[in-house]
Scaffold this active site. Structure first.
Site, mmCIF file in Angstrom:
data_model
loop_
_atom_site.group_PDB
_atom_site.id
_atom_site.type_symbol
_atom_site.label_atom_id
_atom_site.label_comp_id
_atom_site.label_asym_id
_atom_site.label_seq_id
_atom_site.Cartn_x
_atom_site.Cartn_y
_atom_site.Cartn_z
ATOM 1 N N TYR A 191 -2.161 -0.506 9.968
ATOM 2 C CA TYR A 191 -2.361 -1.057 8.357
ATOM 3 C C TYR A 191 -1.138 -0.527 7.783
ATOM 4 C CZ TYR A 191 -4.179 -1.742 3.749
ATOM 5 O OH TYR A 191 -4.062 -2.023 2.346
ATOM 6 N N SER B 198 0.771 -1.126 -0.043
ATOM 7 C CA SER B 198 -0.081 0.032 -0.068
ATOM 8 C C SER B 198 0.756 1.393 -0.161
ATOM 9 C CB SER B 198 -0.842 0.146 1.123
ATOM 10 O OG SER B 198 -1.408 1.351 1.484
#
Length: 252
Positions: free
Chosen positions: A161, A147
């Protein structure tokens, strides 16, 4: 170089979003596809049906990639139903509600690590045991879905995350060097600001529209744009590429 006549791919978390788009594109490129899911059987079977309607071969497999025995059973089924695996996309992951660090519980943090890191580790381990020319395999390719948060840190929203994806980046770099002599390439994509329902899991379905004015390209991305990059990294067009990262985040 892969020498088998059949191209067999496992895509984890393939019932929706980037995973689903990658499964459909892979099938159109001649891959036999294992569509992994953990909850939404209906959505996973819908992807399989679309693959089959297009003349491809696929099956849906329920498995929690953070559980070793379930991962081993999934790979056993791939061996049985599709044949030797040649490609793996580690896409499955967890995103929980936006929160600063002080609001993130111990249990949430462990869930994030299990789903986002351990799942990638376990699936890669099983794939490599089959792909490695050292073990009699024919080589293969792995793409990890990281990501852009691994670079931005996602402050005030998803710092857990982002940290888990930073671990995926380090894992990608190390593993790519470890298995390069065994005929296996390992690369990663770092998507960001993509229109998928993962943002609903984070508590803000409209997040992309809220922040798109801060993205240099002034728009969000689509899952198919990420899938295209993944399929390029898997392909022979990227045959001399390993340990590489493609950022797909509109310039952020």
């Amino acid at each position: 170089m892969i020498t088998t006549t059949e191209k067999v791919i496992l895509i984890t978390g393939a019932s929706r979003g980037i995973g689903a788009a990658t499964a459909l594109l892979a099938a159109s490129r001649g891959y036999h596809v294992c569509v992994n899911y953990v909850k939404n059987e209906v959505a996973a079977n819908a992807i399989v049906k679309r693959v089959e309607e297009g003349g491809g071969k696929a099956f849906a497999c329920k498995a929690d990639v953070g559980e070793e025995e379930q991962v081993k059973e999934m790979f056993r089924l791939i061996d049985l139903k599709l044949g030797p695996i040649t490609a793996l996309v580690n896409n499955a992951g967890t995103l929980e509600h936006q929160s600063k660090l002080e609001g993130i519980s111990h249990e949430r943090f462990l869930r994030t690590l299990k789903n986002n890191i351990l799942g990638t580790f376990l699936c890669s381990k099983e794939a490599i045991s089959r792909m490695s020319i050292r073990n009699g395999g024919n080589g293969g390719s792995i793409v990890n879905v990281s990501s852009i948060g691994s670079k931005t840190g996602s402050p005030g929203e998803y710092i857990d995350y982002a940290a888990s994806k930073g671990a995926i980046d380090s894992f990608t770099t190390g593993l790519s060097k470890e298995v390069a002599p065994e005929g296996i390439r390992v690369n990663a994509v770092r998507p960001g600001f993509i229109y998928t329902d993962i943002h609903e899991s984070g508590g803000e379905p409209g997040r992309i529209d809220r922040i798109k004015s801060t993205i240099p390209m002034l728009r969000g991305g689509n899952p198919e744009e990420v899938a295209n990059a993944i399929l390029w990294l898997l392909s022979e067009e990227a045959s001399y590429t390993t340990g590489a990262f493609i950022d797909i985040a509109g310039g952020r």
